[in-house]
Design a protein around this motif. Sequence first.
Motif, short mmCIF file in Angstrom:
data_model
loop_
_atom_site.label_atom_id
_atom_site.label_comp_id
_atom_site.label_asym_id
_atom_site.label_seq_id
_atom_site.Cartn_x
_atom_site.Cartn_y
_atom_site.Cartn_z
N LYS A 13 0.76 -1.14 -0.17
CA LYS A 13 -0.02 0.05 0.03
C LYS A 13 0.77 1.19 -0.17
CE LYS A 13 -4.03 1.43 2.48
NZ LYS A 13 -4.86 1.47 3.66
N LYS A 14 0.54 2.17 -0.97
CA LYS A 14 1.47 3.20 -0.99
C LYS A 14 0.75 4.46 -0.31
CE LYS A 14 4.42 2.16 -4.40
NZ LYS A 14 4.91 2.85 -5.55
N THR B 139 -1.09 7.74 0.83
CA THR B 139 -1.96 8.62 0.29
C THR B 139 -1.82 10.19 0.58
OG1 THR B 139 -3.69 7.80 2.04
CG2 THR B 139 -3.80 6.76 -0.34
N SER B 140 -1.13 10.37 1.83
CA SER B 140 -1.02 11.56 2.23
C SER B 140 0.03 12.32 1.64
CB SER B 140 -0.75 11.45 3.75
OG SER B 140 0.23 10.82 3.77
N SER B 141 0.26 13.58 1.68
CA SER B 141 1.27 14.25 1.02
C SER B 141 2.78 13.95 1.79
CB SER B 141 1.04 15.85 1.18
OG SER B 141 1.04 16.20 2.47
N TYR C 109 3.57 12.51 5.70
CA TYR C 109 3.66 11.02 5.82
C TYR C 109 4.61 10.96 6.74
CZ TYR C 109 6.10 6.81 4.31
OH TYR C 109 6.43 5.39 4.23
N GLU D 199 2.23 2.41 5.50
CA GLU D 199 2.35 2.70 3.83
C GLU D 199 3.87 2.74 3.52
OE1 GLU D 199 -1.78 4.96 3.76
OE2 GLU D 199 -0.08 6.41 4.12
#
Lengths: 378, 269
Positions: free
Chosen positions: A196-197, A199-201, A205, A218
Amino acid sequence: MADNNVVLMQGNEACVEGALIAGMKFYAGYPITPSTEIAEISASKLPKIGGKFIQMEDEIASISAVIGASLAGNKAMTATSGPGFSLKQEGIGYAIIAEVPCVIVNVQRGGPSTGLPTSPAQGDIMQARWGTHGEHSIIALCPSTVKEVLDVTIRAFNLSEKYRTPVIILMDEVVGHMREKVELPNPSKIEIYNRKKPTSSPDDYMPYKVKDGDIVPEMPSIGEGYRYHVTGLVHDEYGFPTNDSSIAEKLITRLVEKIESNLDDIVEYEEYRLADADEAIIAYGSTARSAKSAINLLREKGRKIGLFRPITIWPSPKQQIEILAKKVKRISVIEMNLGQYYLEIDRIAGKYTNVTKYGSVNGELISPDEIISFIEED
Amino acid sequence: MVSKLIDKYYRTDRLPHIWCTGCGNGIVLRSIVKAIDNLGLNKDDICVVSGIGCSSRASGYLDFNTVHTTHGRALAFATGIKFSNPNLHVIVITGDGDCAAIGGNHLIHAARRNIDITTVVFNNNIYGMTGGQYSPATPTGDKGTTAPYGNIDYNFDLCELAKAAGATYVSRSTIYAANMIIKQVEEGIKNKGFSFIETLTICPTYYGRKNSKGNAVDMVTHLKDSAVNISAYEKLSEEEKANRIPIGELYKRNRPEYTEKYESMMKLF
């Protein structure tokens, strides 16, 4: 159409096929019997699909390069055998604490040391579990047919991506070199799990923080704009080293628990003729094949015996073995060592039933006759 | 005045660093960062990989993609990273023990492949993190905690080693000649191949104290006095060379780079 997909294949070859279906894009290895075909076939196939193959200078370099490749976003694998597996323990520990997905294949041969290079053994069961230092959990899978090598390899990649952890495939020389009929699956119908990559900036992160509802943090690839720190030291949720005892306790516990509390998802096994059985054999890998033959012959003689075959060796199928132990009057653990998995089975089942063991370390596959003699005599 | 480089390239919340008073590592680190700044590289495209030891702690202070690996293996990890994503500028930070002892095999093979990695060795002649044991770069006769009667090993000439193994850019400098480090790191990064940059730094706490080398200033002065530019060094007699260390660009050659060769091979299909 289906017939076109049926091929005669070696276990080591099936391992590469499975890896490619799972999305392997990077292989680093070092030549060692009896796993070398995995490197050879990877060297031939990877450049054709845009993947990378490199023969490194040693086993430690191979696992290190694999971890680097995975951090850079490639699904990566290495394969070895006993002496090389000993050397890879350093990197396995790093991949555990830094949570780097990767697959390590160990085609087991006789040991210790150089041992019996061309003969099968199952002597690395405990090394797979505890080979790297420090408290940790591990996932190790053990196929017993060529087709299963393919399936288990796909699963190894999926589990490594899902749990962000190294996954070990414990083959043995017989499974690695045996040729069998394999019906190749349609890759489009196979479930593939990708890490899972974030999704936040990048500013928000936190590389080692697990979001609510997730199993692991992530994971971006190096170069995607998330400039984070990866280390083998105990680290905080920002990824930076710390000596804080409460953070250390929390991190190591989380790394163990992400595996130990997901046994339902991770544990896979086969039950063979156990429905009405009052005694059971536990065997895995190529030994389980002999055990099945022995069971069929013993059944003809009237014994109600069946096989429990763990495919996930670690974490062990505790719950299933406990249920089995409460049902049967005896469990016999048969393995090509002098009682390594027996220790685990006796730990789980010993308080409910009689647990016995039969093993050999002579480099020969255990035959059905040997198993029958053991069951009938003991 | 705080250097603008610190705000731009350091993880300021990770400072202060763990290095001792008088340690030369900060000068080397600043020089690497200055070289990156001079080249105008994007921080996202840089991956700094380090091993274990005092110098290898540097990666944690830098606002790039940073990987602090296991002892000696930085180049093997870096090989996996660079080979996976050849667009990255991969810089390895390592020490004399990390790179020449436990990581010696990885060093010679990374050089042999001529993979595009810039390796900067912080050579302080000692294992500092563990408290002053002799390393492959401790001069013969010098003391360490594990060489209480003087080191009987011969020390490596790391640059000769890298050159013989196949590196395409080899240079040496000292923390006294910090501008030279900056220039060499720039050249190393620009070189499409394996670049090996040895920086002679100081460890007053362990190496200096064990060997009565004086304080940090004395040790830097000694580096200044013993280092001679390669062009001048070559003109010296064998006798004069004995206690001198050649610095500058020691070796350059053209040779196809590893990941590019692999890319060409992939085009066959």
